[in-house]
Write a protein that holds these residues in place. Sequence first.
Motif, PDB file in Angstrom:
ATOM      1  N   GLU A 180      70.015  59.802 -58.548  1.00 23.62           N
ATOM      2  CA  GLU A 180      68.686  60.374 -58.323  1.00 23.62           C
ATOM      3  C   GLU A 180      68.485  60.640 -56.833  1.00 23.62           C
ATOM      4  N   LEU A 181      67.827  61.754 -56.518  1.00 28.65           N
ATOM      5  CA  LEU A 181      67.480  62.057 -55.139  1.00 28.65           C
ATOM      6  C   LEU A 181      66.297  61.190 -54.728  1.00 28.65           C
ATOM      7  N   VAL A 182      66.449  60.470 -53.622  1.00 34.11           N
ATOM      8  CA  VAL A 182      65.384  59.629 -53.085  1.00 34.11           C
ATOM      9  C   VAL A 182      64.923  60.253 -51.771  1.00 34.11           C
ATOM     10  N   THR A 183      63.635  60.592 -51.707  1.00 37.82           N
ATOM     11  CA  THR A 183      63.062  61.178 -50.497  1.00 37.82           C
ATOM     12  C   THR A 183      62.071  60.191 -49.905  1.00 37.82           C
ATOM     13  N   VAL A 184      62.241  59.910 -48.623  1.00 41.27           N
ATOM     14  CA  VAL A 184      61.353  58.995 -47.901  1.00 41.27           C
ATOM     15  C   VAL A 184      60.660  59.804 -46.812  1.00 41.27           C
ATOM     16  N   TYR A 185      59.324  59.718 -46.773  1.00 47.14           N
ATOM     17  CA  TYR A 185      58.531  60.386 -45.745  1.00 47.14           C
ATOM     18  C   TYR A 185      58.071  59.345 -44.739  1.00 47.14           C
ATOM     19  N   TYR A 186      58.141  59.690 -43.463  1.00 46.11           N
ATOM     20  CA  TYR A 186      57.755  58.780 -42.395  1.00 46.11           C
ATOM     21  C   TYR A 186      56.525  59.346 -41.691  1.00 46.11           C
ATOM     22  N   GLU A 187      55.533  58.495 -41.460  1.00 39.42           N
ATOM     23  CA  GLU A 187      54.337  58.903 -40.750  1.00 39.42           C
ATOM     24  C   GLU A 187      54.014  57.870 -39.693  1.00 39.42           C
ATOM     25  N   GLN A 188      53.555  58.346 -38.549  1.00 34.41           N
ATOM     26  CA  GLN A 188      53.099  57.429 -37.520  1.00 34.41           C
ATOM     27  C   GLN A 188      51.707  56.943 -37.871  1.00 34.41           C
ATOM     28  N   CYS A 189      51.450  55.673 -37.609  1.00 37.69           N
ATOM     29  CA  CYS A 189      50.096  55.156 -37.782  1.00 37.69           C
ATOM     30  C   CYS A 189      49.910  53.961 -36.860  1.00 37.69           C
ATOM     31  N   ASN A 190      48.664  53.747 -36.473  1.00 37.46           N
ATOM     32  CA  ASN A 190      48.345  52.622 -35.594  1.00 37.46           C
ATOM     33  C   ASN A 190      47.957  51.390 -36.383  1.00 37.46           C
ATOM     34  N   SER A 191      47.388  51.615 -37.573  1.00 41.86           N
ATOM     35  CA  SER A 191      47.005  50.492 -38.415  1.00 41.86           C
ATOM     36  C   SER A 191      46.870  50.978 -39.856  1.00 41.86           C
ATOM     37  N   ILE A 192      46.886  50.040 -40.771  1.00 41.83           N
ATOM     38  CA  ILE A 192      46.746  50.351 -42.186  1.00 41.83           C
ATOM     39  C   ILE A 192      45.524  49.606 -42.697  1.00 41.83           C
ATOM     40  N   THR A 193      44.668  50.333 -43.378  1.00 39.07           N
ATOM     41  CA  THR A 193      43.472  49.731 -43.950  1.00 39.07           C
ATOM     42  C   THR A 193      43.658  49.597 -45.451  1.00 39.07           C
ATOM     43  N   LEU A 194      43.487  48.407 -45.941  1.00 36.76           N
ATOM     44  CA  LEU A 194      43.589  48.156 -47.374  1.00 36.76           C
ATOM     45  C   LEU A 194      42.407  48.820 -48.075  1.00 36.76           C
ATOM     46  N   PRO A 195      42.659  49.654 -49.096  1.00 36.83           N
ATOM     47  CA  PRO A 195      41.554  50.314 -49.796  1.00 36.83           C
ATOM     48  C   PRO A 195      40.598  49.286 -50.398  1.00 36.83           C
ATOM     49  N   LYS A 196      39.321  49.632 -50.435  1.00 37.38           N
ATOM     50  CA  LYS A 196      38.300  48.708 -50.928  1.00 37.38           C
ATOM     51  C   LYS A 196      38.552  48.292 -52.378  1.00 37.38           C
ATOM     52  N   GLU A 197      39.208  49.137 -53.167  1.00 41.59           N
ATOM     53  CA  GLU A 197      39.502  48.807 -54.573  1.00 41.59           C
ATOM     54  C   GLU A 197      40.410  47.594 -54.692  1.00 41.59           C
ATOM     55  N   ALA A 198      41.166  47.283 -53.644  1.00 39.91           N
ATOM     56  CA  ALA A 198      42.077  46.141 -53.673  1.00 39.91           C
ATOM     57  C   ALA A 198      41.321  44.816 -53.735  1.00 39.91           C
ATOM     58  N   ALA A 199      40.060  44.819 -53.352  1.00 42.22           N
ATOM     59  CA  ALA A 199      39.261  43.589 -53.402  1.00 42.22           C
ATOM     60  C   ALA A 199      39.154  43.034 -54.802  1.00 42.22           C
ATOM     61  N   ASN A 200      39.290  43.884 -55.802  1.00 41.09           N
ATOM     62  CA  ASN A 200      39.186  43.456 -57.208  1.00 41.09           C
ATOM     63  C   ASN A 200      40.555  43.308 -57.867  1.00 41.09           C
ATOM     64  N   ALA A 201      41.606  43.229 -57.069  1.00 43.48           N
ATOM     65  CA  ALA A 201      42.959  43.109 -57.611  1.00 43.48           C
ATOM     66  C   ALA A 201      43.129  41.818 -58.403  1.00 43.48           C
TER      67      ALA A 201
END
Length: 136
Positions: free
Chosen positions: A112-133
Amino acid sequence: MMEVSADDVYMEMYAIDKVLYMHMVGEGEDMWVKSSSMTEDIDDLIEEIGAISMSDSFTNVEYVETVKENGVSYDVVKATEIRDGEEFQDLTFYVNVKTGLVEKSESESDGELVTVYYEQCNSITLPKEAANATEI
């Protein structure tokens, strides 16, 4: 943070403060789960992901061509990744000509072809929906 998309399934994973959050969408499901009891597994996963995308050992590095995708010019470079002194996998990198940064890599895994995309970021914010995980 890592996103995976295959066929009709989408998954996001966040490893924040030793807690692994996963958001899975597909097959009629849309759910958030988390695990705070897998600290060692999370550390291993982060190390493995880091090794995949951050390796500095390559051989057979070869410029292939310059291509334009969505208005952006990329130098296409092929290389073989070395892990533990052995050839591990062949990769194709797409290097943004303007910034000099890798924005995409491609490899093959189990046919299978595996494609990985790279993006620069300074921080990651956990989505608010994760609070109910749900804890797993």
